[in-house]
Structure formats: C-alpha cells, structure tokens
Design an enzyme around this catalytic site. Structure first.
Site, mmCIF file in Angstrom:
data_model
loop_
_atom_site.group_PDB
_atom_site.id
_atom_site.type_symbol
_atom_site.label_atom_id
_atom_site.label_comp_id
_atom_site.label_asym_id
_atom_site.label_seq_id
_atom_site.Cartn_x
_atom_site.Cartn_y
_atom_site.Cartn_z
ATOM 1 N N CYS A 107 160.181 56.056 153.458
ATOM 2 C CA CYS A 107 159.953 54.703 153.185
ATOM 3 C C CYS A 107 159.721 54.021 151.635
ATOM 4 C CB CYS A 107 158.470 54.458 153.824
ATOM 5 S SG CYS A 107 157.921 52.392 153.890
ATOM 6 N N ASP A 163 141.387 59.391 165.817
ATOM 7 C CA ASP A 163 142.317 58.891 166.675
ATOM 8 C C ASP A 163 142.484 59.846 167.794
ATOM 9 O OD1 ASP A 163 143.565 61.481 165.877
ATOM 10 O OD2 ASP A 163 145.566 60.645 164.998
ATOM 11 N N CYS A 189 160.925 62.985 169.728
ATOM 12 C CA CYS A 189 160.366 63.081 168.308
ATOM 13 C C CYS A 189 160.037 64.383 168.118
ATOM 14 C CB CYS A 189 159.143 62.063 168.258
ATOM 15 S SG CYS A 189 158.331 62.071 166.823
#
Length: 371
Positions: free
Chosen positions: A247, A133, A213
């Site tokens: 999640c 990334d 964030c």
C-alpha cells in the site's frame, strides 16, 4: 464540555500508549450489514463458522449491547522498519506476518483498554464494555466511520498516519459522545493490493474470498490445504502481509513504539529446520504468548512443510522424512508432498509402504491423487 470530555479521554489514551483515537455513534454502519450478509451467503468465510454464528450480533453495536450509545475507537501502531516482503526471498526461512512476531496483540490491547475504559466510565458516569477483534464487532467499518482510517480495496483499514499497520480496539459506552467525521476513501485508482495477492483472493475491489487467502489458509483453516494454493504460499507459514505491505500509504508509516510488540527471536522468520523438529511441547514453549500458539502445532507444521516443499533446500529432506510418521494426518500429508518436491526418488521408494495410511488425504498425497 463535549470537547473537554473528548480531550481528556484522548490525553489518557495517549498516556497509555494508544497511537490513534476517534469517536463514533453506536449505530449500524451503512453498507456493512449487507456486505456481511453477502459474504456469509456465498460461504466466503470458509471454516470461520463463528462469523455466521455471530452475524446478527455483529451487524450493529446495539445488537451486541443495546445500551451502547457511543464507541471509542483506539489504534495501536505495529509498523516495522524495512521491507516486510524481503523475507519471501529467503526460502529456507519461514515468513511470519509481522503482526504475529511479537506478543499477542489481544493481550497488549486489553491491558491498555481496561484502564482507559475505567477512566471513560469515571468521566461519564456511564457503563462501558471493551472489545478487541475476538468479539462480534465490525471494528473496521466502525473505525472508518469514526475517521481512524478507511477500508482499502484489500478490506483492511488504512490510515493516513500509519498506513496498513494499526491494531484496533474499542470501548462501548452508554454515554453520548459527539462522533467524529468519517475518513474519505483515498485508494483512488490504485490496485496494488489486489494485484499482488499470490492466490487471487480478491474477487473485486473491497471484496475478498477468505477461502483463497493465505492468512486464512495458514491460520484459520483447520483441514488440508488444497494443492492449488501450496506453491503460491511460498515460505509463508503464518499469515501474509503482501496486500498490506504494498500500500502506498505506508510511506507515512512509522515503527511501533509499544515494546511488547517488538519482534521476538523465536518468531523472527525462523529457519524451517528449527521448526520441522517441533513436537507439541516445544511448539507451545516457543510460541507462548504470541498469536501463533492458537493455531496449534499440527496446523503450524502443516504450513512449515509446505514451505519446506517450496524451498528447494535438499538439506531439509531428512527432517521432512522424519515427519511422515507423525501422529497428525495434516503433518503426514504435507510431509509426503514436501518430500515429493525435494527428493522425488526417495518419495517413490517409500510410496509403496505408505499406501495403507488410515487417512484418505495422506494416501492421496502418496498416490498422487490429492484433491
């Protein structure tokens, strides 16, 4: 033949320790280009100028490498046992995102991608390129397109097999390999990831303002952290796992099997007292080979001092006070802020001698005028 090729690549990937593999066509991902343009147009990338600078190359694999025809998307599980958020209750320890508690995943993935890429090249007789990334690749939309998972409302990839805990790497190839089917979005009406965010960084489902964030603030942001975010940061000193950890799909997650991603003692949510005394040499030695090292000592100490100020731990006062003479204005400013919260009388006693600090942000902390 096509399935045989994919099977052989999959077998090789498994032998190298990859936990997931899918294939995608090397085309622009529908919707991702417009979303990136809007993100940058609104300045939501903050200090991450590289996002804007590489936007054109990032929009499509063809923009990065015109010869690319297919992309092999690989996933490595980095899940941990237990509750990643339990550390938030231990205010005298620094909470480090679990992705950063082991070896730097860039190095781990590249070490696996190189031999796999060589195998793909040999099997297809076509040129290949590998990316993690740090390259201008929109790997999450590509991974979703390939069926590795889907982008959840928190904008991160979610896997039905591994929950929120997958590192992604990719191999671009000039060979045509049949793509896999995309994964459907399984978020439904759930909004746990949106509601748990301490700084309300999500402007809408599937949209984030990086400037709010905690992961961005503690890792990417180069300057002073605005007062409105500090208390919400709690003891998070490198990254934030809140939206990932809540999640529901994590019920299927498993513990990482890659030994190099195992938690290191040096970065296992260490006591703040150990971190407040770090000079540059000690910081580099402690976090060598981990993602933490790339932030640099000064930004890291900035974060640690915010955690100290939020800790309520009076035993940290001498260590915090020792940092008010630090060479870094980032550190001096947050030392003042932390001292004001932990020992207001001592802060007031020192205030008069600190009003001439050469850095305006540091002066503002001592005078109560921080922006």
């Amino acid at each position: 033949m096509a399935e045989t090729l994919k099977q052989r690549i999959a077998e090789e990937a498994k032998s190298l320790g990859f936990d997931a593999l899918r294939f995608a066509a090397a085309d622009a991902v529908d919707g991702a280009e417009a979303a990136l343009e809007a993100f940058i147009a609104e300045g939501r990338q903050g200090d991450m100028a590289w996002l804007a600078n590489t936007a054109e190359r990032r929009k499509s694999p063809h923009s990065l490498w015109p010869e690319a025809k297919s992309v092999v998307l690989l996933g490595v599980n980095y899940g941990r046992g237990g509750d990643p958020l339990a550390i938030l209750g231990e205010r005298s320890r620094g909470a480090i995102s679990i992705y950063a508690q082991g070896a730097d995943y860039h190095d781990v993935l590249k070490a696996k991608l190189r031999p796999l890429a060589a195998k793909v090249q040999a099997l297809t007789q076509s040129e290949v390129k590998i990316f993690v990334d740090t390259a201008p690749v929109m790997e999450k939309p590509l991974a979703a397109r390939a069926g590795l998972g889907w982008q959840g409302k928190h904008t991160n990839l979610v896997s039905r097999e591994f929950g929120s805990w997958l590192f992604i790497g990719s191999i671009f190839t000039a060979a045509e390999i049949a793509p896999d089917q995309p994964e459907e979005d399984h978020c439904g009406a759930c909004r746990r990831c949106l509601d748990v965010c301490p700084t309300h960084a999500f402007t809408a489902p599937y949209q984030i303002d990086a400037r709010a964030c905690i992961s961005y603030l503690t890792i990417e942001h180069k300057g002073h952290i605005a007062p409105r975010f500090r208390e919400a940061m709690g003891n998070r000193i490198f990254g934030c796992d809140d939206c990932l950890a809540v999640c529901p799909w994590n019920k299927f997650a498993s513990t990482a099997r890659e030994a190099k991603l195992s938690v290191r003692a040096e970065s296992d949510n260490p006591p703040l007292a150990e971190l407040l005394v770090l000079d540059d040499e000690a910081f580099r030695a402690r976090f060598r080979g981990t993602p933490i090292k790339r932030t640099g000592r000064d930004r890291f100490l900035r974060n640690v001092l915010i955690a100290a100020g939020n800790s309520g731990d009076a035993s940290l006062v001498p260590l915090v006070e020792a940092r008010i003479e630090d060479a870094s204005p980032l550190v001096r400013a947050m030392a003042a802020w932390a001292l004001a919260r932990l020992a207001p009388q001592r802060f007031n006693a020192l205030r008069g001698t600190r009003a001439n600090d050469p850095d305006p942000a540091v002066r503002g902390e001592w005078m109560g005028e921080a922006a």
